[in-house]
Design an enzyme around this catalytic site. Structure first.
Site, short mmCIF file in Angstrom:
data_model
loop_
_atom_site.label_atom_id
_atom_site.label_comp_id
_atom_site.label_asym_id
_atom_site.label_seq_id
_atom_site.Cartn_x
_atom_site.Cartn_y
_atom_site.Cartn_z
N ARG A 121 0.81 -1.24 0.00
CA ARG A 121 0.00 0.00 0.00
C ARG A 121 0.84 1.28 0.00
NH1 ARG A 121 -2.49 -3.18 3.75
NH2 ARG A 121 -4.34 -4.23 2.92
N LYS A 143 4.14 12.07 -10.53
CA LYS A 143 3.27 11.26 -11.39
C LYS A 143 3.97 9.93 -11.69
CE LYS A 143 0.71 14.83 -13.92
NZ LYS A 143 0.40 15.43 -15.24
N GLU A 185 12.30 19.56 -23.91
CA GLU A 185 11.57 19.96 -22.69
C GLU A 185 12.23 21.19 -22.04
OE1 GLU A 185 8.75 18.50 -22.24
OE2 GLU A 185 8.94 16.46 -23.03
N LYS A 220 10.14 23.35 -13.28
CA LYS A 220 9.10 22.32 -13.20
C LYS A 220 8.51 22.30 -11.79
CE LYS A 220 7.02 18.16 -14.15
NZ LYS A 220 7.06 16.86 -14.78
N GLU A 231 -4.88 20.29 -11.40
CA GLU A 231 -6.32 20.58 -11.41
C GLU A 231 -6.62 22.05 -11.67
OE1 GLU A 231 -7.44 17.43 -7.83
OE2 GLU A 231 -6.64 19.42 -7.37
N ARG A 235 -0.34 23.65 -13.91
CA ARG A 235 0.52 22.56 -14.36
C ARG A 235 0.24 22.21 -15.82
NH1 ARG A 235 2.36 17.33 -10.61
NH2 ARG A 235 3.56 16.38 -12.27
N ASN A 239 2.05 21.47 -20.75
CA ASN A 239 1.68 20.75 -21.97
C ASN A 239 1.90 21.56 -23.23
OD1 ASN A 239 0.91 18.36 -20.77
ND2 ASN A 239 -1.16 19.10 -20.35
N HIS A 242 2.45 19.90 -26.50
CA HIS A 242 2.14 18.49 -26.31
C HIS A 242 0.83 18.04 -26.96
CE1 HIS A 242 5.63 18.43 -23.79
NE2 HIS A 242 5.44 17.18 -23.41
N HIS A 246 1.71 15.01 -28.99
CA HIS A 246 1.18 13.68 -28.69
C HIS A 246 0.46 13.09 -29.89
CE1 HIS A 246 1.16 14.29 -24.04
NE2 HIS A 246 2.23 13.64 -24.44
N HIS A 259 9.70 11.03 -28.33
CA HIS A 259 8.77 11.97 -27.71
C HIS A 259 9.24 13.42 -27.91
CE1 HIS A 259 6.04 13.73 -24.77
NE2 HIS A 259 7.09 14.29 -24.17
N1 LIG Z 1 6.15 11.12 -14.70
C1 LIG Z 1 6.21 12.19 -15.46
O1 LIG Z 1 5.86 13.28 -15.04
C2 LIG Z 1 6.75 12.06 -16.86
C3 LIG Z 1 7.05 13.22 -17.59
C4 LIG Z 1 7.61 13.07 -18.86
C5 LIG Z 1 7.85 11.80 -19.39
N2 LIG Z 1 7.54 10.70 -18.65
C6 LIG Z 1 7.79 9.34 -19.16
O2 LIG Z 1 9.18 9.18 -19.35
C7 LIG Z 1 9.38 8.14 -20.31
C8 LIG Z 1 10.52 8.54 -21.22
O3 LIG Z 1 11.69 8.68 -20.46
P1 LIG Z 1 13.14 8.70 -21.12
O4 LIG Z 1 13.15 9.58 -22.29
O5 LIG Z 1 14.11 8.95 -20.03
O6 LIG Z 1 13.28 7.23 -21.75
P2 LIG Z 1 13.83 5.81 -21.22
O7 LIG Z 1 13.70 5.66 -19.78
O8 LIG Z 1 13.21 4.79 -22.09
O9 LIG Z 1 15.38 5.91 -21.59
C9 LIG Z 1 15.75 6.03 -22.95
C10 LIG Z 1 16.81 5.00 -23.35
O10 LIG Z 1 18.08 5.39 -22.84
C11 LIG Z 1 18.67 4.35 -22.08
N3 LIG Z 1 19.40 5.02 -21.00
C12 LIG Z 1 18.87 5.71 -19.97
N4 LIG Z 1 19.83 6.32 -19.28
C13 LIG Z 1 21.00 6.00 -19.86
C14 LIG Z 1 22.35 6.34 -19.59
N5 LIG Z 1 22.67 7.18 -18.61
N6 LIG Z 1 23.32 5.81 -20.37
C15 LIG Z 1 22.98 4.98 -21.41
N7 LIG Z 1 21.72 4.65 -21.73
C16 LIG Z 1 20.74 5.17 -20.97
C17 LIG Z 1 17.54 3.47 -21.64
O11 LIG Z 1 17.94 2.16 -21.42
C18 LIG Z 1 16.58 3.60 -22.83
O12 LIG Z 1 16.95 2.67 -23.82
C19 LIG Z 1 8.06 7.93 -21.01
O13 LIG Z 1 7.51 6.71 -20.60
C20 LIG Z 1 7.20 9.08 -20.50
O14 LIG Z 1 5.83 8.75 -20.42
C21 LIG Z 1 7.00 10.82 -17.40
ZN LIG Z 2 7.02 15.89 -22.79
#
Ligand SMILES: NC(=O)c1ccc[n+]([C@@H]2O[C@H](COP(=O)([O-])OP(=O)(O)OC[C@H]3O[C@@H](n4cnc5c(N)ncnc54)[C@H](O)[C@@H]3O)[C@@H](O)[C@H]2O)c1
Ligand SMILES: [Zn+2]
Length: 354
Positions: A121, A143, A185, A220, A231, A235, A239, A242, A246, A259
């Site tokens: 939990r 998130k 970003e 951020k 809400e 925030r 977007n 986006h 998207h 992305h």
């Molecule tokens: N929670 C939130 O507020 C929020 C906001 C924006 C995006 N996201 C999410 O984030 C995700 C995308 O994140 P991302 O772009 O970091 O992608 P990711 O986590 O898939 O990483 C991208 C690639 O880089 C590799 N990698 C990561 N760090 C590395 C390093 N230091 N050295 C070598 N390789 C490395 C990973 O193995 C992967 O293949 C999406 O799922 C998206 O929905 C969440």
């Molecule tokens: Zn984004």
């Protein structure tokens, strides 16, 4: 090193940003958490580089970590993978006094954070973001989520980490194309909130990465502090770019844009709309487009891209179900607001111009 304080609702936590922090992870965590059992969740790529270092630091500080790796990529952000991690944690005897360490990019952060939100939990977790995007964006704000076949991030929970440790050295091993999308970003933050940072970014070669990351975390965090649960509309300004971005991602098909690349195109469209509807000077629009381009991000659609699919995808966007289009516009670099007078025709024209 002074950490950045992040405030969200009732919660407060710190983000440490700098060089050689992974080897200090155990020491930093020991100041915040007393449980000793923990899991390190990472993907195979990141684990190959950094898991041993983090493992050693935790062990040296009296923690008992269990490493759990997932295959890299968006596909791993699934309930199946979340269940597998929970299972592994149970087998390792981790109870509700344990915690999760998320070592990786946004995929690992969203998935491991979700596991931390539901395991017994809810247990604490520590973020160790290793991509530029994760350091400036996804690690902040609480998130967490996994995807379903019907869409991204449809199952999730609000769960802030206890601590964020952003080791900027990790960015060096990130593939260049992946790193570039982090700049999408960063430029977004500049356009919507920070005109001075936008000017600094004109000098692509002379970036002190750690201070740039710190500045973006603060931006951020300011949106999160003003509107923790997304809400109040504040925030939602994050977007910017986006809505169209998207839709481009969803319409992508064979052109698998990252992305950040899709968001770059989405920001170009949002600037075009801002010229029409928010009084953005054409000259400022051109400067934004030029900056995106200078960071190696796309600003024109691939010529054979099926543009009509983008508009179709926007019509399916959950935010447009009640017909009123709420679109983030920028009246001038450094500011943003929500416009309610943007029509589908405006969006169609901007996509056509891409
Ligand atoms: N929670 C939130 O507020 C929020 C906001 C924006 C995006 N996201 C999410 O984030 C995700 C995308 O994140 P991302 O772009 O970091 O992608 P990711 O986590 O898939 O990483 C991208 C690639 O880089 C590799 N990698 C990561 N760090 C590395 C390093 N230091 N050295 C070598 N390789 C490395 C990973 O193995 C992967 O293949 C999406 O799922 C998206 O929905 C969440
Ligand atoms: Zn984004």
């Amino acid at each position: 090193m002074t950490p950045i304080l992040i405030k969200a609702g009732q919660e407060e936590y710190e983000a440490f940003v700098g060089s050689r922090l992974l080897e200090r992870a155990g020491e930093l965590i020991a100041q915040k958490l007393n449980g000793t059992g923990c899991s390190i969740v990472s993907d195979e790529n990141v684990a190959a580089h950094y898991a041993e270092k983090v493992n050693r630091s935790l062990t040296n500080n009296g923690f008992r970590p269990t490493l759990i790796t997932i295959p890299p990529g968006e596909k791993s952000k699934s309930l199946t993978e979340a269940e597998r991690i929970c299972q592994r944690m149970s087998e390792a005897g981790l109870d509700r006094k344990s915690f999760v360490v998320a070592l990786g990019g946004g995929v690992v952060g969203d998935l491991a954070g979700f596991v931390a939100a539901i395991y017994h939990r809810g247990i604490p977790w520590v973020q160790m973001p290793t991509t530029l995007l994760a350091q400036v964006d996804s690690s902040i704000g609480g998130k967490t989520a996994v995807n379903t076949k019907n869409g991204k991030n449809l199952i999730g929970a609000w769960h802030h980490p206890t601590l964020i440790i952003s080791d900027t050295d990790t960015i060096e091993t990130q593939p260049a194309r992946e790193r570039r999308q982090g700049f999408a970003e960063i430029l977004k933050h500049a356009v919507i909130r920070d005109a001075e940072m936008f000017e600094m970014l004109q000098n692509v070669e002379q970036q002190d990465l750690a201070s740039l990351i710190r500045r973006n975390i603060s931006i951020k965090a300011s949106f999160v502090a003003a509107d923790e649960r997304d809400e109040k509309g504040e925030r939602a300004l994050l977007n910017f770019g986006h809505t169209v971005g998207h839709a481009i991602e969803r319409a992508g098909g064979l052109h698998d844009l990252l992305h950040g690349e899709a968001i770059s195109l989405g920001m170009v469209a949002a600037c075009e709309i801002s010229v029409r509807k928010a009084g953005l000077a054409e000259q400022e629009r051109d400067r934004i487009v030029k900056s995106l381009h200078s960071f190696g991000l796309p600003t024109r659609m691939p010529p054979d891209f099926a543009r009509e699919k983008i508009l179709e995808a926007i019509r399916f966007d959950k935010k447009f179900r009640n017909q009123a289009v709420r679109f983030v516009v920028t009246p001038a670099i450094g500011s943003a607001r929500i416009a309610t007078d943007v029509t589908m025709d405006d969006i169609a024209a901007a996509i056509k111009a891409l």
